[in-house]
Design a protein around this motif. Structure first.
Motif, short mmCIF file in Angstrom:
data_model
loop_
_atom_site.label_atom_id
_atom_site.label_comp_id
_atom_site.label_asym_id
_atom_site.label_seq_id
_atom_site.Cartn_x
_atom_site.Cartn_y
_atom_site.Cartn_z
N LEU A 27 0.83 -1.20 0.00
CA LEU A 27 0.00 0.00 0.00
C LEU A 27 0.87 1.25 0.00
O LEU A 27 1.90 1.30 0.69
CB LEU A 27 -0.89 0.03 1.23
N THR A 64 -0.58 3.39 4.48
CA THR A 64 -1.18 2.35 5.31
C THR A 64 -2.03 2.87 6.45
O THR A 64 -2.57 2.09 7.23
CB THR A 64 -0.08 1.44 5.90
N GLN A 80 -4.10 0.63 9.05
CA GLN A 80 -3.56 0.56 10.41
C GLN A 80 -4.65 0.91 11.42
O GLN A 80 -4.79 0.25 12.45
CB GLN A 80 -2.37 1.52 10.58
N THR A 98 1.69 -5.32 8.90
CA THR A 98 2.04 -4.65 7.64
C THR A 98 0.93 -4.96 6.65
O THR A 98 0.87 -6.07 6.11
CB THR A 98 3.39 -5.17 7.10
N PRO A 99 0.00 -4.02 6.44
CA PRO A 99 -1.09 -4.29 5.51
C PRO A 99 -0.54 -4.58 4.11
O PRO A 99 0.31 -3.84 3.61
CB PRO A 99 -1.93 -3.02 5.52
N HIS A 100 -1.01 -5.66 3.51
CA HIS A 100 -0.51 -6.07 2.20
C HIS A 100 -1.47 -7.06 1.56
O HIS A 100 -2.34 -7.61 2.23
CB HIS A 100 0.87 -6.72 2.35
#
Length: 171
Positions: free
Chosen positions: A86, A89, A93, A115-117
């Motif tokens: 991203l 984030t 988050q 860790t947004p992914h």
């Protein structure tokens, strides 16, 4: 039963991710392309009801938001994972922090920093990971998606994931 909380991007983003997942993600057939909000965990019926109540409460005040995926990255050497990253984030988050509060507070320090992914490849041999990453990081990626709901999933007996309940972001 094993439960997890995710968001699904719009179809065009899933289609792009699936063009890679089909070949490089052994979980491709078990779950659609997604961004994990809270890792899977075994819950009792009481814990499940507490989670549903909590998700209903937090999604009533959280507004929908957009994500922008703009590059390929990797968790190597910790994990042999390739993912779409991203650009910003903050919204993911915030969603993660709200979901992982109250009855869904993670009881011990998490194994990994959130860790947004969106995973496009995993469990890859190191050589293949480096080859793919070398090629993919050169590609221009510009994908956006509106996120307007959170999904509580459960794992079925055959290992696939299906929705238990979806929660609209209504804030």
């Amino acid at each position: 039963m094993l439960y997890g909380i995710v968001v699904f991007p719009e179809k065009h983003v899933q289609d792009f991710a699936n063009s890679w997942r089909r070949r490089h993600d052994p979980h491709y057939s078990a779950i659609p392309a997604h961004l994990t909000v809270r890792e899977a965990e075994e819950w009792s019926d009481d814990e499940l009801q507490g989670a549903v109540n909590h998700l209903e409460q937090i999604t009533s005040v959280l507004p929908p938001f957009s994500i922008h995926l703009n590059r390929v990255s990797t968790f190597y050497p910790v994990n042999h994972v390739l993912y779409l990253a991203l650009q910003d984030t903050v919204s993911m988050q915030k969603l993660h922090e709200q979901v992982c509060s109250g009855p869904l507070t993670i009881p011990e320090p998490p194994k990994y920093v959130f860790t947004p992914h969106l995973t496009i490849g995993q469990e890859l041999p190191a050589d293949e990971l480096h080859d793919l990453y070398g090629n993919l990081r050169m590609q221009a990626i510009e994908l956006s998606s509106r996120i307007d709901r959170v999904h509580l999933l459960y794992q079925t007996d055959n290992g696939s994931w299906t929705a238990y309940q979806s929660f609209l972001l209504r804030g």
